[in-house]
Design an enzyme around this catalytic site. Structure first.
Site, PDB file in Angstrom:
ATOM      1  N   ASP A  24      -0.485   0.067  -4.353  1.00 23.73           N
ATOM      2  CA  ASP A  24      -1.929   0.329  -4.321  1.00 23.73           C
ATOM      3  C   ASP A  24      -2.180   1.561  -3.456  1.00 23.73           C
ATOM      4  OD1 ASP A  24      -4.667   0.320  -4.143  1.00 23.73           O
ATOM      5  OD2 ASP A  24      -4.831  -1.714  -3.338  1.00 23.73           O
ATOM      6  N   GLU A  73      -1.962   0.964  -8.561  1.00 20.43           N
ATOM      7  CA  GLU A  73      -3.398   0.671  -8.408  1.00 20.43           C
ATOM      8  C   GLU A  73      -4.132   1.813  -7.713  1.00 20.43           C
ATOM      9  OE1 GLU A  73      -4.124  -3.294  -7.069  1.00 20.43           O
ATOM     10  OE2 GLU A  73      -5.875  -2.709  -5.891  1.00 20.43           O
ATOM     11  N   LYS A 113       0.839  -1.192   0.000  1.00 20.67           N
ATOM     12  CA  LYS A 113       0.000   0.000   0.000  1.00 20.67           C
ATOM     13  C   LYS A 113       0.879   1.249   0.000  1.00 20.67           C
ATOM     14  CE  LYS A 113      -3.976  -2.204   0.567  1.00 20.67           C
ATOM     15  NZ  LYS A 113      -5.031  -2.200  -0.462  1.00 20.67           N
ATOM     16  N   ASP A 164     -14.526  -6.859  -9.404  1.00 19.24           N
ATOM     17  CA  ASP A 164     -14.750  -7.674  -8.209  1.00 19.24           C
ATOM     18  C   ASP A 164     -16.119  -8.326  -8.406  1.00 19.24           C
ATOM     19  OD1 ASP A 164     -15.989  -8.229  -5.636  1.00 19.24           O
ATOM     20  OD2 ASP A 164     -14.303  -7.183  -4.699  1.00 19.24           O
TER      21      ASP A 164
END
Ligand SMILES: [Mg+2]
Length: 243
Positions: free
Chosen positions: A65, A91, A36, A140
């Site tokens: 991300d 991301e 992250k 998703d």
């Protein structure tokens, strides 16, 4: 299927923890590491990503991300600063619905752009494709309404020539990604494991598609213990509470 994990690289973890998790994941056969980014101090992000790159060595797949933490100017600055680290993707650099902003980043940066996990329909994913906003599309299945809408997104992604990296729920996405024509990535998360007695196998950086029927999972005793009501739906649509 190439598989990577995210669970070892949260913002709240110290860099020592992240590096320990990285080494353990690589030893267990993971094929890529995502960490992250989006710390209030961007320098800390850059130091952490560089430390993980150093630990992994050149060429080992590494992603970051940002979970929509950046605005457009921060995203371009960070994207440029990360360019030399040879990331597989950046991301969610921007708001999930900023298709134009993602498109500008995708044009400007050599590093591929990934997004889509927050979107809730094929139409919203289509908007990303229409703008040329992504190199990796990240639908998703539970969030877009299940497997059928996910298949529509896959078909459009293939037409557009983008790659696929579904978000979370590897138990479903492994099977869907296996049907994608352009080498996809599956995200490894063990958070749902208590629900199932079966385990997915990882070897040499790849997750193996199980040969068991259906998705290859049954409900664990633990999942049954957590279930407060079960409903049986008969062929005529009649629903009966069974326990
Ligand atoms: Mg994400």
């Amino acid at each position: 299927m190439s598989c990577y994990n995210t669970s070892g690289g949260f913002l709240s973890m110290s860099i020592e923890q992240v590096l320990d998790n990285t080494r353990a994941a690589v030893a267990a056969g993971i094929g890529g590491i995502k960490i992250k980014v989006g710390q209030p101090d961007a320098k800390i992000d850059l130091t952490r990503v560089a430390a993980v790159r150093e630990a992994l060595g050149d060429g080992f797949p590494l992603m970051v991300d940002a979970n929509q933490q950046w605005n457009r100017s921060t995203a371009i600055r960070m994207g440029r600063a990360l360019e030399d680290l040879d990331l597989v993707w950046i991301e969610e650099p921007l708001d999930a619905y900023d298709a134009e902003g993602h498109a500008a980043l995708a044009r400007e940066l050599a590093t591929p752009i990934a997004t889509g996990e927050m979107l809730t329909s094929p139409a919203e994913h289509e908007e990303l494709l229409r703008h040329g906003a992504v190199d990796f599309l990240q639908p998703d299945a539970p969030r877009v309404g299940g497997i059928t809408p996910f298949l529509k997104i896959m078909a459009r992604g293939q037409q557009a020539g983008v790659r696929l990296a579904p978000h979370f729920a590897m138990e479903i996405h492994l099977h869907l990604a296996a049907a994608y024509e352009i080498d996809p990535w599956v995200e490894h998360f063990d958070w749902l494991q208590p629900l199932f007695p079966e385990r997915l196998e990882i070897a040499d950086g790849r997750m193996l598609v199980p040969a068991r029927p259906g998705l290859g999972f049954s409900l664990s005793e633990q999942a049954r213990a957590w279930t407060t009501d079960a409903v049986r739906i008969d062929a005529d649509g009649t629903a009966t509470t069974v326990g």
